[in-house]
Design an enzyme around this catalytic site. Structure first.
Site, PDB file in Angstrom:
ATOM      1  NE  ARG A 121      -6.447  -0.012   0.535  1.00  0.00           N
ATOM      2  CZ  ARG A 121      -6.165  -0.724   1.624  1.00  0.00           C
ATOM      3  NH1 ARG A 121      -5.429  -0.194   2.595  1.00  0.00           N
ATOM      4  NH2 ARG A 121      -6.580  -1.964   1.751  1.00  0.00           N
ATOM      5  NE  ARG A 160      -9.508  -5.563   0.756  1.00  0.00           N
ATOM      6  CZ  ARG A 160      -8.549  -5.262   1.642  1.00  0.00           C
ATOM      7  NH1 ARG A 160      -7.319  -5.728   1.467  1.00  0.00           N
ATOM      8  NH2 ARG A 160      -8.833  -4.518   2.705  1.00  0.00           N
ATOM      9  CG  HIS A 215      -2.010  -1.061   1.082  1.00  0.00           C
ATOM     10  ND1 HIS A 215      -2.383  -1.879   2.121  1.00  0.00           N
ATOM     11  CD2 HIS A 215      -2.759  -1.419   0.012  1.00  0.00           C
ATOM     12  CE1 HIS A 215      -3.349  -2.697   1.693  1.00  0.00           C
ATOM     13  NE2 HIS A 215      -3.588  -2.446   0.416  1.00  0.00           N
ATOM     14  CE1 TYR A 246      -9.288  -4.919   6.398  1.00  0.00           C
ATOM     15  CE2 TYR A 246      -9.668  -3.170   7.997  1.00  0.00           C
ATOM     16  CZ  TYR A 246      -8.962  -3.687   6.927  1.00  0.00           C
ATOM     17  OH  TYR A 246      -7.938  -2.973   6.383  1.00  0.00           O
ATOM     18  CD  GLU A 287      -2.222  -3.545   8.952  1.00  0.00           C
ATOM     19  OE1 GLU A 287      -1.695  -2.416   8.813  1.00  0.00           O
ATOM     20  OE2 GLU A 287      -2.999  -4.044   8.122  1.00  0.00           O
ATOM     21  CG  HIS A 307       0.098  -4.112   5.034  1.00  0.00           C
ATOM     22  ND1 HIS A 307      -0.720  -3.681   4.023  1.00  0.00           N
ATOM     23  CD2 HIS A 307       0.528  -5.342   4.650  1.00  0.00           C
ATOM     24  CE1 HIS A 307      -0.798  -4.590   3.065  1.00  0.00           C
ATOM     25  NE2 HIS A 307      -0.053  -5.621   3.419  1.00  0.00           N
ATOM     26  CB  SER A 308       1.720   1.222   8.840  1.00  0.00           C
ATOM     27  OG  SER A 308       1.456   2.251   7.897  1.00  0.00           O
ATOM     28  CE1 TYR A 309      -4.329   3.882  12.281  1.00  0.00           C
ATOM     29  CE2 TYR A 309      -3.805   4.507  10.011  1.00  0.00           C
ATOM     30  CZ  TYR A 309      -4.665   4.513  11.099  1.00  0.00           C
ATOM     31  OH  TYR A 309      -5.876   5.141  10.990  1.00  0.00           O
ATOM     32  CD  GLU A 340      -0.558   0.353   4.410  1.00  0.00           C
ATOM     33  OE1 GLU A 340       0.166  -0.658   4.410  1.00  0.00           O
ATOM     34  OE2 GLU A 340      -1.804   0.314   4.259  1.00  0.00           O
TER      35      GLU A 340
HETATM   36  O1  0X9 Z   1      -6.707  -4.178   4.477  1.00  0.00           O
HETATM   37  C1  0X9 Z   1      -5.555  -4.573   4.306  1.00  0.00           C
HETATM   38  O2  0X9 Z   1      -5.128  -4.945   3.206  1.00  0.00           O
HETATM   39  C2  0X9 Z   1      -4.589  -4.619   5.501  1.00  0.00           C
HETATM   40  N1  0X9 Z   1      -4.790  -3.460   6.340  1.00  0.00           N
HETATM   41  S1  0X9 Z   1      -4.293  -1.986   5.791  1.00  0.00           S
HETATM   42  O3  0X9 Z   1      -4.751  -0.980   6.729  1.00  0.00           O
HETATM   43  N2  0X9 Z   1      -2.704  -1.942   5.793  1.00  0.00           N
HETATM   44  O4  0X9 Z   1      -4.792  -1.792   4.453  1.00  0.00           O
HETATM   45  C3  0X9 Z   1      -4.845  -5.884   6.297  1.00  0.00           C
HETATM   46  C4  0X9 Z   1      -4.548  -7.138   5.549  1.00  0.00           C
HETATM   47  C5  0X9 Z   1      -4.879  -8.396   6.304  1.00  0.00           C
HETATM   48  N3  0X9 Z   1      -4.852  -9.550   5.446  1.00  0.00           N
HETATM   49  C6  0X9 Z   1      -5.804  -9.793   4.488  1.00  0.00           C
HETATM   50  N4  0X9 Z   1      -6.873  -9.060   4.385  1.00  0.00           N
HETATM   51  N5  0X9 Z   1      -5.627 -10.857   3.730  1.00  0.00           N
HETATM   52 ZN    ZN Z   2      -1.682  -1.905   4.027  1.00  0.00          ZN
END
Ligand code: 0X9
Ligand code: ZN
Length: 305
Positions: free
Chosen positions: A123, A141, A65, A245, A267, A193-195, A68
């Site tokens: 992002r 994603r 991302h 999430y 994170e 990643h963060s945060y 970050e």
């Molecule tokens: O949403 C994300 O991709 C990650 N958080 S962020 O705030 N850095 O964007 C968390 C990723 C956790 N892993 C997966 N969703 N597979």
């Molecule tokens: Zn991220």
């Protein structure tokens, strides 16, 4: 000029990577694994004592991302620590004697550049497609793991757009191809990643617990307590779906389902005071404490080779 305690531009990072490889040739080599949508090279450093046989490896990536910024800073810090403590720190020496570590400081090179030039909070990637004026997909994603089923958007204008198909983003395809090609040797996948101060593991595309849940949880808890020992920074550990999430198409779930058992998403700092805009004064403590967690996981992986 390059600094471990500043947020370096992509140009500075890539020049520094070339220097690191040429001045530490016994331990470090540079590889270009692909080209971004806008034509920039995606580069990693392979760190480890050179041997005649192929070694088991850990894959560490940063900068999925764009905004970050502390994430690429950590990958740079890790490379510095590896090179400067090899031969002096017994754990690092043993790690790099037995294993290789592939470190990819910036996956989303186009997005990272865009956060320096135009939009600090960007992002996604910077890909364009016919049919929409919105730019980019969320690289976390876009992996082929329950792709676009949960916690992702099919709207190209969304910040969590899953892309037009799995691995539609050339940056994601480059990383996935590299890991597939080295699947026999890669024993751990760590992505920074963060945060939010979390240490996450599969799954995020489902609430089901993964096959290795209890081992991954206990290693995460050990890593989080090693991290906390330095500055008392508190991390929460758990499977992604329940801990942050549900969100499908992430690199951690994809690597795990490919067969890389030790798959973790970090994170880093903080919990929201500065968020993505973490001050440069926090780069050093953040990286120092995170090293303890990464080394804890690496030691566990080594012990279980
Ligand atoms: O949403 C994300 O991709 C990650 N958080 S962020 O705030 N850095 O964007 C968390 C990723 C956790 N892993 C997966 N969703 N597979
Ligand atoms: Zn991220």
């Amino acid at each position: 000029a390059h600094s471990y305690e500043k947020y370096n531009s992509l140009e500075t990072i890539q020049a520094w990577m070339s220097t690191m490889a040429s001045t530490n040739a016994a331990l470090v080599s540079k590889q270009v694994i692909g080209t971004s949508f806008e034509g920039r090279s995606i580069e990693l450093l392979k760190i480890g004592k050179k041997t005649s046989t192929t070694k088991p490896a850990i894959f560490l990536d940063c900068g999925i991302h764009a905004r970050e910024w502390v994430s690429p800073a950590f990958c740079q810090w890790f490379i510095k620590e590896a090179v400067s403590t090899y031969g002096a720190d017994s754990q690092m020496t043993s790690l790099l004697d037995q294993m290789d570590v592939y470190v990819l400081p910036v996956i989303n090179v186009d997005g990272y550049v865009h956060t320096f030039t135009t939009d600090r909070l960007w992002r996604k990637t910077r890909s364009r497609r016919a049919g929409t004026s919105c730019i980019g997909a969320d690289p976390n994603r876009n992996f082929d793991a329950g792709w676009c089923t949960l916690g992702a958007s099919s709207n190209p204008c969304s910040d969590t757009y899953c892309g037009s198909s799995p691995e539609s983003e050339v940056e994601v395809k480059a990383v996935a191809d590299f890991i597939r090609k080295n699947k026999a040797t890669i024993k751990a996948y760590l992505t920074i990643h963060s945060y939010s101060q979390l240490l996450l593991f599969p799954y995020s595309y489902t609430y089901n617990l993964c096959k290795d849940h209890s081992e991954l949880l206990s290693v995460a808890e050990g890593a989080a307590s090693a991290l906390r020992s330095l500055y008392n920074t508190r991390y929460t550990s758990g499977p992604g779906a329940a801990t942050i999430y549900p969100a499908a198409g992430g690199s951690d779930d994809w690597a795990y389902d490919l067969g890389v058992k030790y798959s973790y998403t970090f994170e880093l700092r903080d919990t929201g005071r500065y968020g993505f805009l973490l001050p440069e004064s926090q780069i050093k403590p953040t990286c120092q404490e995170t090293m303890l967690a990464v080394k804890y996981i690496a030691a566990h992986v080594q012990k279980n080779l």
